[in-house]
Design an enzyme around this catalytic site. Structure first.
Site, mmCIF file in Angstrom:
data_model
loop_
_atom_site.group_PDB
_atom_site.id
_atom_site.type_symbol
_atom_site.label_atom_id
_atom_site.label_comp_id
_atom_site.label_asym_id
_atom_site.label_seq_id
_atom_site.Cartn_x
_atom_site.Cartn_y
_atom_site.Cartn_z
ATOM 1 C CG ASP A 134 -46.961 -109.835 42.840
ATOM 2 O OD1 ASP A 134 -45.787 -110.687 42.543
ATOM 3 O OD2 ASP A 134 -46.607 -108.794 43.107
HETATM 4 C C1 BGC Z 1 -43.429 -109.359 44.753
HETATM 5 C C2 BGC Z 1 -42.916 -108.897 43.734
HETATM 6 C C3 BGC Z 1 -42.577 -109.088 43.277
HETATM 7 C C4 BGC Z 1 -42.203 -110.711 42.282
HETATM 8 C C5 BGC Z 1 -41.109 -111.318 41.589
HETATM 9 C C6 BGC Z 1 -44.061 -111.206 44.529
HETATM 10 O O1 BGC Z 1 -43.788 -112.580 45.327
HETATM 11 O O2 BGC Z 1 -44.609 -108.834 45.624
HETATM 12 O O3 BGC Z 1 -42.936 -107.435 44.150
HETATM 13 O O4 BGC Z 1 -41.988 -108.662 41.597
HETATM 14 O O5 BGC Z 1 -42.682 -112.062 43.370
HETATM 15 O O6 BGC Z 1 -40.418 -111.296 42.026
#
Ligand code: BGC
Length: 710
Positions: free
Chosen positions: A266
């Site tokens: 993530d």
């Molecule tokens: C979120 C994810 C997301 C990623 C990319 C993160 O902060 O937890 O769910 O896919 O950002 O935008």
């Protein structure tokens, strides 16, 4: 040529830097020249089309597809080996056409419609140079204070698993290499929904059997459906952040679940191992994460900066690096990116997508109350619309809608007027202060209540999930007029409605349902669509009742208040406001006696694939055609460890014409009767099982005990 051979050929041609480059995902916010330079040097494996980690709560459309094409051209024509970049984006519940939030979609209990929606979504996204979406989010969610519960399929592992399969199949299509197929990403692996107190990014912990019984099944289903990528979650389990847990990312994910795609971190999750206090610096964070089995680094550049040194120092083996590169190349090859690296060109049928969005929105909305058959409205009924959501459009797009356009949304007022004409009036001033006058001579107030899209989603958690006071006051005010009051609830998460409910004759939970939200509301209010949604998450009476979910573990004293057996709190009734699986229709469905084709079965025959055939007759006893979700729950009467009071193990959404009766059958086999015991063995223990079939989780209608003998 066979994909594994192609991977070997590529690997043998790659330098160490080029291998590490494949593990690097860069954000589109990066300066263009710098980006091209990195791409030319083989240092970019992927690009995330997002500028910040809070993309879900910010504006930011894909505008410049030509720019992305140019970047791809730089990779395939300008880098030494010409390996294409995989472009990823959070296309969560719609691209240009926006569908209901995932929690709402799950409430449709309609796997086929959900799959169709995701097929549409992927085919729109692929046209915008998107090869990969960071969806489905499969975090089991039992706490509506947690803003991200709205991105999930709700509180139940079985429903979550069915939705996972439908979503992955829709996104990835029949064949991954088709131009309109894109890669899905099951996230967030694992246990993120346990964030303590419903506060995002907070501490989590869970026992191993619970992890296996409740949190992992949806991910297992996604893997079975062929999901190509998995994203780690930010949280820790048993003191080990998932990003650095070899046990979770390799032993469980690959070993137990059989995953063979790649794991993406993530946003900055590798670097955040420092915040967790398990790594001293970026370099140690990179070492821990890659050794754990985390293949691709989302934007924090820990890998690109440190892996070469870590290999030289012997802290990471070249084999570990090669495995990560293999996993990434495998997905690129399966997607056919080497053959078609650029956005395809085909025409989509926008009207058809809107029709699907309208149908799914209609099936996701849940009729929670309908006293004295307040709904459907008659076409000649004089309706006054009031409340903050009557004319608003943008809210219906919901959180994590990056490319939807509010101009494509039909508001509730527009849609209601299209049916009711000048018998529908709209009252703009909605605030429940002394100025609030509900002025028209009408028969019915339709109060369009709700919360803004920024009240849910990532890092948007609430300490108080009750309906805002001014909206309750509006309902009180309307009720005082002595008119019929219908509340249309445009909230993303389950809200606490104890205060509001007494003032409403009917309540339709409309969620944030996308571009067709207004039309779907009008369809239901005017009876053109018979509501059939069932809530995928329990609705508490008040915030203090949270967490509240239906599949509680059985307790020593009767404190499982969900089913009304105990007390738990002195100040509220025992049951939640609305139980899991609940939702009304304009007709009445009668579910008859549960029949089983046999009473007993030996364990060995069960293990060999035999099972019970359970059947019920479902009668539409009203005068309106409609759909019902027939739900099957199982209770394991006596087992070696504490098991839930009951668990959903089957559902079928069926259409029954008024006055007709249909037979509905379910199969119960090893899968439905098994659980992970204390030794983490998936097992069925001989003994009695009670099978419930009804129209929500509280049913005690039609009970039948079946028995497994050793
Ligand atoms: C979120 C994810 C997301 C990623 C990319 C993160 O902060 O937890 O769910 O896919 O950002 O935008």
């Amino acid at each position: 040529m066979d994909i594994e051979k192609r991977i070997n050929n590529l690997l043998s041609a790659m330098t160490l830097e080029e291998k590490i480059g494949q593990l690097n995902q860069i954000s589109s916010a990066k300066n263009e020249e710098k980006l091209k330079e990195l791409i030319k040097n083989g240092k970019v494996g992927s690009l995330i089309m997002a500028n910040t980690c809070f993309a879900g709560s910010e504006e930011g459309r894909v505008e410049n597809i030509e720019y992305f094409k140019e970047l791809q051209r730089t990779a395939v024509e300008g880098s030494r080996l010409g390996i294409p970049i995989i472009f990823g984006r959070d296309v969560i519940h719609g691209h240009h056409t926006v569908y209901p939030l995932p929690l709402a979609m799950a409430s449709s209990f309609n796997d086929e419609l959900v799959k169709t929606a995701y097929r549409d979504i992927a085919s729109e996204a692929a046209l915008d140079h998107i090869h990969w979406t960071f969806t489905p989010m499969l975090d089991l969610s039992r706490d509506p204070r947690w803003g991200r519960c709205v991105e999930s399929p709700g509180e139940d592992p079985y429903l979550g698993s069915r939705m996972a399969a439908a979503m992955v199949k829709g996104i990835q299509g029949d064949k991954l290499s088709d131009e309109s197929s894109i890669a899905a990403c099951a996230k967030h692996f694992i246990g993120y929904g346990l964030s303590e107190g419903g506060r995002d990014y907070h501490h989590t912990d869970v026992s191993e059997p619970s992890l296996h019984n409740y949190y992992l099944p949806a991910f297992g289903a996604a893997v079975k459906a062929g999901v190509q990528t998995v994203m780690n979650s930010f949280n820790e389990i048993g003191g080990q952040p998932v990003a650095s847990s070899r046990y979770l990312l390799t032993d469980v994910l690959r070993g137990e679940l059989g995953f063979d795609g790649f794991v993406i971190s993530d946003w900055c999750a590798i670097q955040q191992l420092i915040n967790h206090g398990v790594a001293a610096d970026d370099k140690q964070a990179a070492e821990l994460a890659l050794n754990a089995g985390l293949d691709m680094d989302m934007v924090d550049e820990c890998y690109i900066k440190h892996i070469a040194d870590l290999i030289k120092e012997g802290r990471i083996s070249e084999e570990t690096l090669d495995n990560a590169v293999r996993n990434i190349l495998r997905v690129k090859l399966r997607l056919g990116l080497f053959e078609h690296p650029f956005a395809p060109k085909y025409k989509i049928d926008k009207k058809e997508h809107s029709a699907h969005a309208r149908e799914l929105a209609g099936e996701s909305m849940v009729l929670l109350k309908n006293a004295n058959r307040a709904l459907p409205l008659k076409e000649n009924e004089r309706v006054a619309l009031a409340g903050p959501m009557a004319t608003i459009k943008e809210t219906h797009l919901g959180t994590w809608t990056l490319d939807g356009d509010e101009n494509d949304v039909t508001s509730i007022a527009e849609a209601m007027k299209a049916v009711g004409g000048n018998r529908v009036k709209c009252h703009h001033a909605w605030l429940a202060d002394k100025q609030m006058i509900l002025p028209w001579d009408c028969d019915t107030y339709v109060l369009c209540l709700g919360e803004s899209r920024l009240m849910s989603g990532e890092n948007n958690c609430l300490a108080d999930i009750s309906v805002p006071e001014d909206q309750v006051a509006l309902a009180k005010r309307a009720k005082r007029e002595g008119k019929k009051v219908v509340a249309v609830m445009c909230f993303a998460r389950p809200v606490a409605m104890q205060e509001l409910e007494p003032y409403c004759d009917a309540i339709l939970y409309a969620w944030h349902s996308g571009t067709e939200a207004g039309n779907a509301v009008a369809d239901i209010l005017y009876g053109r669509v018979n509501p059939s949604g069932k809530i995928a998450m329990t609705f508490p009476r008040v915030t203090g009742q949270v967490p509240v979910y239906y599949n509680y573990l059985r307790a020593a004293r009767p404190c499982n208040e969900y089913y009304g057996q105990g007390r738990s709190y002195r100040d509220i009734p025992a049951r939640p406001m609305y139980p899991f699986g609940y939702g009304l229709s304009y007709t009445d469905f009668e579910i008859g006696e549960v029949c089983s084709d046999k009473d007993t079965l030996s364990l060995s025959r069960l293990k060999n694939g035999e099972g019970f055939k359970i059947s019920v007759k479902v009668k539409n006893a009203g005068d309106t055609d409609g759909k019902e979700t027939v739900q099957l729950y199982i209770k394991d009467e006596v087992s070696s460890v504490v098991r839930p009071l009951r668990e959903l193990k089957g559902y079928k959404k069926i259409f029954v014409k008024a006055g007709e009766t249909v037979n509905v059958e379910f199969g119960i086999g090893f899968e439905e009767l098994s659980f992970y015991n204390a030794k983490l063995e998936k097992t069925v223990e001989p003994g009695e099982f009670t099978v419930y079939v009804g129209n929500d989780c509280t049913t005690d209608n039609a009970i039948k005990t079946v028995c497994i003998v050793s």
